[in-house]
Design an enzyme around this catalytic site. Structure first.
Site, PDB file in Angstrom:
ATOM      1  N   PRO A   9     -46.800   8.355  -4.579  1.00 47.89           N
ATOM      2  CA  PRO A   9     -46.241   8.368  -3.917  1.00 47.89           C
ATOM      3  C   PRO A   9     -45.795   7.609  -2.804  1.00 47.89           C
ATOM      4  CG  PRO A   9     -47.344  10.806  -2.874  1.00 47.89           C
ATOM      5  CD  PRO A   9     -48.162   9.564  -4.076  1.00 47.89           C
ATOM      6  N   LYS A  10     -44.865   7.164  -2.702  1.00 46.18           N
ATOM      7  CA  LYS A  10     -45.082   5.942  -1.847  1.00 46.18           C
ATOM      8  C   LYS A  10     -44.792   5.852  -0.020  1.00 46.18           C
ATOM      9  CE  LYS A  10     -42.677   0.945  -1.808  1.00 46.18           C
ATOM     10  NZ  LYS A  10     -42.535   0.812  -0.053  1.00 46.18           N
ATOM     11  N   TRP A  11     -46.200   5.599   0.202  1.00 47.43           N
ATOM     12  CA  TRP A  11     -45.598   6.102   1.811  1.00 47.43           C
ATOM     13  C   TRP A  11     -45.309   4.680   2.744  1.00 47.43           C
ATOM     14  CZ3 TRP A  11     -48.008  10.797   1.948  1.00 47.43           C
ATOM     15  CH2 TRP A  11     -48.523  11.197   0.830  1.00 47.43           C
TER      16      TRP A  11
END
Length: 342
Positions: free
Chosen positions: A30-32
């Site tokens: 995931p790209k937070w």
């Protein structure tokens, strides 16, 4: 610090692409939606570094304390600083931390403590650098490190999968929490400041907006940017952002089109050019337009009922009634992405 990696150290970066790459060599994460951060620990010495190489420790004292409290005495972690607000992440609360007054920072840290989501291990607890190893080697080392030393809510391990179906699901349901998906090559070492081994696919949405005004370009009297608005429940048109990616060849014709509908009411609710420490004379000067024009734009993030970044123009919508352009379009779907953390 006696570590083999010392701040400032350029983190590995990602190349922006439109689609998730597929193949056995890719790992997906995931790209937070937060601040990139490298955490250095050497005994009692802890240093938090931003993506640009600037110190972050004074703005996130609670994370400094968490890192210093770990039983491991030496390490370097790569991850993302976030602030959890309900089932979402609050980028606005992160921005509030960048305050010159230590007392204000300490108060905010107590009210809304940050979380450090870790996705890479660059130096292990024995003081050995791992940047020369491939991700296929570093990820198991990180998972073992996290299992042995992590604990509590302030320090979390970011998930990683090899299944592209899961990555696509994150991209579809991550609104309000995820910034998109990161794809990393498992067969390459950690490339400091390099983009060849990592790609990012951003979560994008579109909205139909009223063009409530425009600004002229700085050096020539042609349109520089469109000012976008959406109607609230009270029927007021609120400024929500801008679109400046206008092709040079189209600017003169578009300027004439806009000037034909120039005049009030413009924005009847929240207007452009409000109080801001970044405001300039030019940023407060804009031309109001009659409520006639609607365009569709593409955007990534919403913060405080506004587009956080500039939007991308898609098309004009002459078929759309301006009154149909409401704030409802900015509402985020409920995301369960935080449940991925462990």
């Amino acid at each position: 610090m006696a570590l083999p990696i010392k701040p400032p150290f350029a983190p590995m970066e990602a190349l922006s692409v439109e689609a998730i790459p597929e193949g056995p060599e890719w790992q997906y994460e995931p790209k937070w939606d937060g601040f990139r951060c490298l955490a250095f620990r050497d005994g009692g010495d802890v240093h938090l570094q931003s993506k640009a190489g600037q110190p972050l420790g004074r703005y996130f004292p609670e994370i400094v304390e968490v890192v210093r409290a770990l039983k491991a005495k030496q390490f370097v972690l790569d991850g993302e600083l976030v602030i959890v607000e309900g089932d979402k992440l609050s980028f606005d609360d992160l921005l509030l931390r960048l305050h010159p007054a230590e007392s204000r920072v300490r108060k905010l840290a107590a009210q809304s403590p940050a979380t450090f989501i870790v996705f890479d291990l660059l130096c292990d607890q024995r003081g050995n650098s791992l940047v020369g190893q491939t991700l296929r080697e570093r990820r198991p080392a990180l998972e073992a490190f996290a299992k042995k030393f992590f604990g509590g809510q302030r320090l979390r391990l970011s998930p990683a999968v090899r299944d592209i179906t899961a990555a696509k699901r994150w991209l579809q349901t991550g609104g309000g929490t995820l910034d998109g998906v990161i794809a990393k090559r498992t067969d390459v070492p950690y490339g400091s400041g390099d983009r060849t081994g990592m790609q990012k696919i951003k979560l994008l949405r579109s909205a139909d907006c009223v063009v409530g005004g425009f600004r002229y370009a700085e050096k020539k009297k042609v349109v520089g940017s469109l000012l976008l608005g959406l109607f609230d429940e009270q029927g007021l048109l609120n400024h929500v952002g801008f679109c400046s990616g206008i092709k040079t060849a189209e600017r003169e014709a578009l300027t004439k089109k806009l000037e034909k509908v120039s005049g009030p009411p413009g924005f009847t609710g929240r207007a452009p050019g409000g109080p801001s420490r970044w405001a300039t004379k030019r940023s407060t000067e804009w031309q109001p337009l009659k409520t006639k024009l609607v365009c569709e734009v593409e955007f990534d993030h919403v913060s405080g009922e506004r587009f956080r970044h500039g939007t991308r123009f898609i098309r004009w919508r002459p078929d759309k009634n301006p009154r149909q352009c409401t704030m409802e379009q900015l509402k985020q779907k409920k995301s369960r992405a935080l449940e991925l953390l462990r």
